[in-house]
Structures are given as C-alpha cells and as structure tokens.
Scaffold this motif. Sequence first.
Motif, PDB file in Angstrom:
ATOM      1  N   LEU A 265     -20.190 -19.479 -19.979  1.00 51.96           N
ATOM      2  CA  LEU A 265     -19.275 -20.142 -19.045  1.00 51.96           C
ATOM      3  C   LEU A 265     -17.982 -20.504 -19.749  1.00 51.96           C
ATOM      4  N   LEU A 266     -17.999 -20.384 -21.068  1.00 48.81           N
ATOM      5  CA  LEU A 266     -16.803 -20.545 -21.891  1.00 48.81           C
ATOM      6  C   LEU A 266     -16.823 -19.415 -22.917  1.00 48.81           C
ATOM      7  N   GLY A 267     -15.678 -19.199 -23.565  1.00 49.67           N
ATOM      8  CA  GLY A 267     -15.613 -18.152 -24.588  1.00 49.67           C
ATOM      9  C   GLY A 267     -14.968 -16.892 -24.037  1.00 49.67           C
ATOM     10  N   LYS A 268     -15.430 -15.749 -24.556  1.00 50.05           N
ATOM     11  CA  LYS A 268     -14.811 -14.472 -24.175  1.00 50.05           C
ATOM     12  C   LYS A 268     -15.432 -13.929 -22.887  1.00 50.05           C
ATOM     13  N   ASN A 269     -14.607 -13.308 -22.071  1.00 49.46           N
ATOM     14  CA  ASN A 269     -15.067 -12.581 -20.891  1.00 49.46           C
ATOM     15  C   ASN A 269     -16.088 -13.395 -20.081  1.00 49.46           C
ATOM     16  N   ILE A 270     -15.648 -14.546 -19.615  1.00 45.24           N
ATOM     17  CA  ILE A 270     -16.558 -15.494 -18.943  1.00 45.24           C
ATOM     18  C   ILE A 270     -17.190 -14.865 -17.701  1.00 45.24           C
ATOM     19  N   LEU A 271     -18.501 -14.834 -17.683  1.00 43.87           N
ATOM     20  CA  LEU A 271     -19.287 -14.256 -16.577  1.00 43.87           C
ATOM     21  C   LEU A 271     -18.779 -12.858 -16.170  1.00 43.87           C
ATOM     22  N   GLY A 272     -18.317 -12.113 -17.152  1.00 45.89           N
ATOM     23  CA  GLY A 272     -17.874 -10.743 -16.878  1.00 45.89           C
ATOM     24  C   GLY A 272     -16.543 -10.640 -16.143  1.00 45.89           C
ATOM     25  N   SER A 273     -15.824 -11.743 -16.077  1.00 40.77           N
ATOM     26  CA  SER A 273     -14.572 -11.768 -15.303  1.00 40.77           C
ATOM     27  C   SER A 273     -13.392 -11.173 -16.067  1.00 40.77           C
ATOM     28  N   GLY A 274     -13.562 -11.006 -17.381  1.00 40.75           N
ATOM     29  CA  GLY A 274     -12.436 -10.580 -18.196  1.00 40.75           C
ATOM     30  C   GLY A 274     -11.555 -11.745 -18.647  1.00 40.75           C
ATOM     31  N   TYR A 275     -11.904 -12.952 -18.202  1.00 42.81           N
ATOM     32  CA  TYR A 275     -11.114 -14.146 -18.538  1.00 42.81           C
ATOM     33  C   TYR A 275     -11.716 -14.856 -19.751  1.00 42.81           C
ATOM     34  N   ASP A 276     -10.841 -15.233 -20.715  1.00 43.88           N
ATOM     35  CA  ASP A 276     -11.283 -15.933 -21.935  1.00 43.88           C
ATOM     36  C   ASP A 276     -10.770 -17.372 -21.938  1.00 43.88           C
TER      37      ASP A 276
ATOM     38  N   MET B 150     -12.320 -27.846 -15.075  1.00 41.79           N
ATOM     39  CA  MET B 150     -11.364 -27.420 -16.103  1.00 41.79           C
ATOM     40  C   MET B 150     -11.286 -25.901 -16.205  1.00 41.79           C
ATOM     41  N   ILE B 151     -12.442 -25.245 -16.155  1.00 42.40           N
ATOM     42  CA  ILE B 151     -12.431 -23.775 -16.297  1.00 42.40           C
ATOM     43  C   ILE B 151     -11.678 -23.156 -15.114  1.00 42.40           C
ATOM     44  N   ILE B 152     -11.918 -23.689 -13.916  1.00 41.19           N
ATOM     45  CA  ILE B 152     -11.208 -23.173 -12.734  1.00 41.19           C
ATOM     46  C   ILE B 152      -9.703 -23.429 -12.858  1.00 41.19           C
ATOM     47  N   ALA B 153      -9.350 -24.640 -13.255  1.00 42.07           N
ATOM     48  CA  ALA B 153      -7.926 -24.990 -13.395  1.00 42.07           C
ATOM     49  C   ALA B 153      -7.261 -24.115 -14.458  1.00 42.07           C
TER      50      ALA B 153
ATOM     51  N   ALA C 240     -14.058 -18.823  -7.588  1.00 44.11           N
ATOM     52  CA  ALA C 240     -12.673 -18.807  -8.078  1.00 44.11           C
ATOM     53  C   ALA C 240     -12.349 -17.477  -8.751  1.00 44.11           C
ATOM     54  N   PHE C 241     -13.307 -16.962  -9.512  1.00 45.30           N
ATOM     55  CA  PHE C 241     -13.081 -15.682 -10.193  1.00 45.30           C
ATOM     56  C   PHE C 241     -12.900 -14.519  -9.198  1.00 45.30           C
ATOM     57  N   SER C 242     -13.422 -14.707  -7.986  1.00 45.66           N
ATOM     58  CA  SER C 242     -13.245 -13.656  -6.969  1.00 45.66           C
ATOM     59  C   SER C 242     -11.885 -13.778  -6.282  1.00 45.66           C
ATOM     60  N   MET C 243     -11.159 -14.854  -6.609  1.00 42.77           N
ATOM     61  CA  MET C 243      -9.844 -15.080  -5.993  1.00 42.77           C
ATOM     62  C   MET C 243      -8.745 -14.758  -7.006  1.00 42.77           C
ATOM     63  N   GLU C 244      -7.556 -14.465  -6.511  1.00 38.51           N
ATOM     64  CA  GLU C 244      -6.384 -14.350  -7.386  1.00 38.51           C
ATOM     65  C   GLU C 244      -6.067 -15.743  -7.936  1.00 38.51           C
ATOM     66  N   GLN C 245      -5.498 -15.778  -9.150  1.00 40.99           N
ATOM     67  CA  GLN C 245      -5.167 -17.081  -9.745  1.00 40.99           C
ATOM     68  C   GLN C 245      -4.273 -17.907  -8.824  1.00 40.99           C
ATOM     69  N   ASP C 246      -3.253 -17.271  -8.262  1.00 36.91           N
ATOM     70  CA  ASP C 246      -2.316 -18.022  -7.421  1.00 36.91           C
ATOM     71  C   ASP C 246      -2.971 -18.532  -6.138  1.00 36.91           C
ATOM     72  N   ALA C 247      -3.990 -17.805  -5.680  1.00 34.89           N
ATOM     73  CA  ALA C 247      -4.699 -18.263  -4.480  1.00 34.89           C
ATOM     74  C   ALA C 247      -5.475 -19.551  -4.774  1.00 34.89           C
ATOM     75  N   VAL C 248      -5.964 -19.675  -6.013  1.00 37.91           N
ATOM     76  CA  VAL C 248      -6.650 -20.914  -6.413  1.00 37.91           C
ATOM     77  C   VAL C 248      -5.649 -22.075  -6.399  1.00 37.91           C
ATOM     78  N   ILE C 249      -4.475 -21.825  -6.965  1.00 32.72           N
ATOM     79  CA  ILE C 249      -3.441 -22.875  -6.978  1.00 32.72           C
ATOM     80  C   ILE C 249      -3.051 -23.251  -5.546  1.00 32.72           C
ATOM     81  N   GLU C 250      -2.904 -22.242  -4.688  1.00 33.94           N
ATOM     82  CA  GLU C 250      -2.530 -22.517  -3.293  1.00 33.94           C
ATOM     83  C   GLU C 250      -3.583 -23.364  -2.586  1.00 33.94           C
ATOM     84  N   GLU C 251      -4.859 -23.088  -2.880  1.00 32.89           N
ATOM     85  CA  GLU C 251      -5.945 -23.841  -2.247  1.00 32.89           C
ATOM     86  C   GLU C 251      -5.882 -25.325  -2.659  1.00 32.89           C
TER      87      GLU C 251
END
Lengths: 444, 155
Positions: free
Chosen positions: A165-176, A126-129, A53-64
Amino acid sequence: MQNGNGKVPASIPYMRSVYAGDEAVLLKHYNPPESLTLKHYQQHGGYRALKKAFSMEQDAVIEEVKAANLRGRGGAGFPAGLKWSFMPKESDKPSVLVCNADESEPGTFKDRALMNGVPHMLLEGMIIAAYAMRASLSYIYIRGEMVHEAQCLENAIAEAYAANLLGKNILGSGYDLEMAVHRGAGAYICGEETGLLESLEGKRGWPRTKPPFPAQYGAFGYPTTVNNVETLACVPHIINNGAAWFKSLGPEQSPGPKLYCVSGHVKKPGLYEFPMGINMKTLIYDHCGGMLHDDRKLKAVIPGGSSVPVITADEVDVAMDFNSLSAVGSMLGSAGMIVMDESVCMVDALLNLEKFYAHESCGQCTPCREGTPWLRKILTRIEHGQATMDDIDLLQDVADKIEKRTICPLGDAAAWPVQGMLKKFRHEFEEHVKLGRCPINSRL
Amino acid sequence: MFPNEHIEAQAQQIMAKYPTKLAATLPLAHLAQTELGYLTPEAMEWIAEKTEQHPSHVKNTVSFYTMFYRQPVGKYVIQVCHTLSCALRGARDVTEHIEQKLGIKAGETTQDGKFTLMKVECLAACGTAPMFQINDTYYENLTLDEVDRILDSLE
C-alpha cells in the motif's frame, strides 16, 4: 524512551473519553488496540477508497474533494481541494505531502485519537491525497510528546509497506510513494505550516515569509502541501461515498463529519463526533451532561482552541461550524472547546493563556517576541491588583499592535483572546483594578 | 560507549528517509537523547558530523525545542500540563501535591536523581484533564490518590 530512562507502567484512559455513535464516520470503528491493525481496518472497508482513487484520473480526485467542499480541520478552514490544485502537475522536482500532526493548540486533542485509534484511515487519506497531487514523498510531522501515537503510525506504515500500500508500484497502479514519521520536539510554532517545514528540514521552527507558498517552494525546496490529520482522514470517505454525500452532512458551506474536543467544566469532557454544525448548547447540556457542578452556571466558552475569541453563556445557542461561529465574532478553529463555569476568573484564565503564548512565541518577529511577554506582565499586574485603569487600555493596545504585524499567525493567536476577553468581560478587569485584588483570589 | 554499532545502524536508517542530511538533525537528537538521557556535547558533535553542519548549529537548533535536554534529568521526568483546560480541572493541586510529596519545586530534580518535576504547556489531552506525562507515557484523569499510586509504583 525519550525523557528519563526509568520504566513506567502503561496507561490508556483516553479511550474512555471518546464518544462516537453509530452515525459516526471517522471514529465509528475506534477501538484500540484492535482498530490499529490493517486487518481490522480492511474488515471495515479500509483501502477500498484507494483502489477506487487509482481507477480515477488524479485531477478527478482533486475535483471530487473540491466538490465536497472539505475545509481544513487544522483551524483555518481553507478548502483542501483548492489547496491541492495549487500543486504543479509537472515538476522536475519530487512533490511532497506533509501531514500536520503537531497537535498543540490548547483545548485540542482530536488528531491524537485518530492516530492512536485508526491510523490506517489517515494513511489511506494521505496515499489518495499524494496520488492526486502526484507526490512521491510524504511525511507525518507528529508532535514529539506523542510517543505512543508515533509508534502506532510507525506500525501502520510498516504494515502498509508489507501489503504494497506504500512503496513502489502501489497495488499495481504504477504509482510510487514513500512515507515516514517525523517527530517534533516540543514547539507549538511547528504547527504553523512553514515553521513545520523548517523543522522537518532540521532547523529551528521559524515560520517563513509567504510567498513563495509551500506549493511552489515547500519542504527541501520541493512543491509541498501540508494538511491536518482530520482533513486527510475525511478523504477516503469522500472518495468512497462521493462529494454529494459529504455535503449532505451539516451545512453546505462547511460540511462533513467533525470531531469536537470538549474540556473544562462539563460532566463528561472528551472527544465527540457529529456532523458539522452541532448546536453548542446541545453538545454541552445533552451530550456532555451539562455543567460539572450542578450549582454553578455556565459563564463562557472558548469554542475553537485557545486562540479564538471567547463567547459568553448567552451566545452558546450557536451551530458549531466555520461560518456560524464567525458570525458571532469567534471561530470554529480546531473545535477545541474550553468550557468555563461561573467560578472562573476571566483575568486569570486569560493570564494562563498568555503565559502559553509568551512561552511559545518563536522569537522571530519583534511584535510577538516582545508583545507576548508584555501581555503576560500586564495581566499579572491586573490579576494581582497592582494595575491601574490605564493598564487595561494598554493591554488592548499591545494586543491590537501585535495583530497582523507578524510573519505567522501566532501573533494574532495571542492577540485575539485578549481582544475577545476585553470585549466580553471588561468589567472583570476593571473590578480587579478597583478592588486592588482578584475578587475571588483565583489560583489557576 | 556512544555511538555504538546499533546506534550507527539506526542513524543510517533514519538518514535514508530524507533527501537532505540536515533533515536528520531532530531524529538523530531524539536517538542520542534516548540513549544518553540528555544531549551531551559529544552527542551534538556526532549529530553535526552526520548532518554536515557545525556543532554550534546543532546546539542552536536543539536549544529551540523544549524536549531536548542539555543537562542530565531524573530517571523519571514528570511533566504536569498547566494550560487552561488542565488548570480548570486542578493542575495546580497536582503540581503542589507532587512538590510536597517529593520535597522539590517544579523545575528541580530530587537529590537521588530519581524524579524531575516540570510544569509544561498543553500536551493535547485536555478532555482527560488533569494529566501529566512521565517519560514517554501520558497519565490522564488524575486524582491525587492516583498520583500517589503512580509515583509509588515507580522504582
């Protein structure tokens, strides 16, 4: 310790009542306490979907998720991807994902197994959503009585934080993302999403008028989406295997793996996983071992939690999915099936349920606050032989006048069982009045 | 003494999870009840102070929820589920058996303060009916023998 302060011995018999075959998706690796751990979940492919999911754009996840046609498993069947798309892409406030784990609909016990068996599957979903909806805060609102399940979730969340897998910069994705468990305290109404949000905010669980919808004004006034546990648990599998795979399970209009809760008069009650759309008759007779007592025939089934209209034994040759059950005048709801044999008095069964609704009405809207105890009183009169034929019409009338006249669907949920029972079993109500007593002196 | 340092530290952790102070109302009530057995007026004042609301508002909120007690309860609180799935599988027999065994009616506490018996609505364990919850723990697939064994094992 929530209630008394005495120590009690452990008890885990629920494990013996979970039936999932090799084809299962959600419960395939259900084997607590082993399957509670991050290690076990990762050994079986856990958190791969998150990386994808982190390799996809957010909207692409929603589209899937939209393309998969994942419909909400809490009861309403609303398409999850569409719900997610209502969230703002840019907001000056943080966005919130809330998992509805306030499982309280009578007959329903599926989310509990996901939480006490495979909590990391819920967390990953939940993290993906949350990532897809650009949420930075997430809560799991679990019913207060489920102390054990809340602890399973707390432990899983602690493991997830430790593994980044939670918290700051999850798995280096830049997502918190932050996540916390919030325990309810015994109120069915908090399963309604806006009642839930009020309760999360520290107030009485009084449902809100809509609009504004939670996506505009949800928890703490922030854009919020509320999804059921089972709905979110489906998400990692959709990301891993693709929308086409998900749609291939069960009917296209309501696809995916599904948890069926079977209780009442069958030999093997419990939790069953099948692709959506299993035939109810097959489920009862082949998988659940048929009727509990061989000399008693099936009488009726409440197919989707106590709030949905009852169906008769003649109608059970039906696929258990959203559209097929709607077609026979009932609903899939939460897939909580209550099976009743011919020994059950339908008036007493309905009285039992209307006691529930009268107890659980939050008191905010007059038709529900006043109407649900009224239904209970009329049913008590009928069951105990103190009613007239007019009372049967009155029962119908009160139910019809609660329906669609309340802020939240609890009013409808109290009305539908009455309407369903009177439609299918009116003769039993009349018999009670004519005899002046319950024909079988039922004592549910 | 309530609240002690340990409780204050836990309260701090709880409050850090939410963007508003008010949101800590339910978790703080759980915390206080776990410590005290029920929500005393002092506990509600403590919650009010923490969450910056009037104690009457705390009382208003907690009284909405069946799990919060404002009177003392027994050492063991037995909550027998009575909703339809459990009723079909003998919930009434379970309650009547316990009433007889303990000499109390549902809603009452034994004189020695050991047991409180309650009839409650669906606890989401319908496939393993009949069932009850004692304190934090669910007991499922109950038989009357099993009920005796469980209750007799409690000290």
